[in-house]
Design an enzyme around this catalytic site. Structure first.
Site, PDB file in Angstrom:
ATOM      1  N   LYS A   1     -53.322  99.320   7.757  1.00 42.47           N
ATOM      2  CA  LYS A   1     -53.601  99.551   6.899  1.00 42.47           C
ATOM      3  C   LYS A   1     -55.264 100.348   6.380  1.00 42.47           C
ATOM      4  O   LYS A   1     -54.836 101.328   5.040  1.00 42.47           O
ATOM      5  CB  LYS A   1     -53.160  98.021   6.245  1.00 42.47           C
ATOM      6  CG  LYS A   1     -52.186  97.753   6.346  1.00 42.47           C
ATOM      7  CD  LYS A   1     -52.124  96.300   4.850  1.00 42.47           C
ATOM      8  CE  LYS A   1     -50.519  95.858   5.126  1.00 42.47           C
ATOM      9  NZ  LYS A   1     -50.646  94.158   4.053  1.00 42.47           N
TER      10      LYS A   1
ATOM     11  N   ASP B   1     -49.517  95.454  -3.030  1.00 40.57           N
ATOM     12  CA  ASP B   1     -49.838  93.812  -2.420  1.00 40.57           C
ATOM     13  C   ASP B   1     -49.454  93.164  -4.478  1.00 40.57           C
ATOM     14  O   ASP B   1     -49.642  92.362  -4.379  1.00 40.57           O
ATOM     15  CB  ASP B   1     -50.492  93.807  -1.973  1.00 40.57           C
ATOM     16  CG  ASP B   1     -50.155  94.027  -0.893  1.00 40.57           C
ATOM     17  OD1 ASP B   1     -49.248  93.897  -0.030  1.00 40.57           O
ATOM     18  OD2 ASP B   1     -51.674  93.266   0.212  1.00 40.57           O
TER      19      ASP B   1
END
Length: 284
Positions: free
Chosen positions: A74, A110
């Site tokens: 990420k 997220d």
């Protein structure tokens, strides 16, 4: 329902990680492709860290319009993007990539997934939201902090073993974030409207999360981002106390919604059928 990618001329998307075997993203996205009758495919590809840059540089050449990114890529993928969203910039990490005019764009969903699960499972949960307590200070906790600040939380109490990591997040919170050790937790919980576990503690194969929920007010909500097992010990305690609770599966499903919209042009629904499909896969 056959949820394997089909041969068709539609957009191709993948999820990349190392390892990637247990990713449930293909089940989620291929379910939506079939439910809405959209031509396209979604697959998982294992990419070792040393090959990530080459893979992303040739993402379009491989026929993909975008990708999801999971551990451990990420932060590295963030650095490789040509452009990133404000959410991704705040977190220094991306989990969703898409190509536009040959440029690689990065986004982090997220926070949207976290809020989407709460909105669906505990409607109006944020009405008069005062104090949220978040356990953890890693990447997930950071995403949830900024999501709650955007939603209007009055105070966020970060509880973590290492105060320095919490303080780094708190510096960006405009005075609305306080930092605490685990020893402070009983007092911190007394005035909490929302408690969130943003660590991997309690996950299958990890150390348990040992917390006494008795100080929590009866109106409080307990949220655990862990989704394996589906009911963690934290959620079991919350159920036994009669508290409202949200499991990590909801966040997993809702964080996939923005990516599907970007790649396939349709905002998908998180349905009971989809939830049952993933629950069966986890249980199996």
């Amino acid at each position: 329902m056959n949820l394997l990618p089909q041969d068709n001329p539609g957009p191709k998307v993948c999820v990349i990680g190392y390892p990637i075997k247990h990713s449930r993203s293909p089940l989620i996205h291929n379910y939506w492709l079939q439910r809405y009758g959209i031509a396209g495919s979604y697959e998982k590809i294992e990419v070792a860290p040393e090959h990530l840059a080459d893979f992303l540089r040739d993402l379009g050449g491989k026929g993909f319009v975008g990708a999801n990114v999971t551990l451990p890529h990420k932060e590295t993928a963030f650095a490789l993007c040509d452009e990133v969203s404000e959410e991704a910039r705040q977190l220094g990490a991306v989990n969703t990539l898409f190509l536009r005019d040959g440029r690689l764009h990065g986004h982090n969903t997220d926070g949207e997934g976290f809020l989407g699960a709460l909105d669906q499972e505990v409607p109006a949960w944020d009405k008069d939201l005062g104090k949220a307590v978040i356990i953890g200070a890693g990447g997930a906790a950071r995403a949830l902090v900024f999501a709650l600040l955007r939603r209007g939380a009055g105070e966020i109490a970060l509880v973590n073993r290492t105060l320095a990591r919490s303080e780094e997040i708190a510096m960006q919170g405009g005075g609305r974030i306080t930092c605490h050790s685990y020893a402070d937790l009983p007092d911190v919980l007394k005035t909490a409207d929302l408690l969130v576990n943003a660590t991997s503690l309690g996950m299958a194969g990890q150390e348990p999360l040992v917390i006494d929920l008795s100080p929590l007010p009866a109106k409080a909500i307990v949220d655990d981002i862990v989704y394996v097992p589906l009911e963690t010990d934290l959620l079991r305690q919350a159920r036994l106390r009669g508290l409202r609770r949200v499991g990590g599966l909801g966040m997993l499903l809702h964080q996939a919604v923005p990516g599907f919209r970007l790649w396939f042009g349709k905002t998908p629904e998180v349905t009971p059928e989809l939830r049952a499909l993933i629950e069966a896969d986890i249980g199996g």
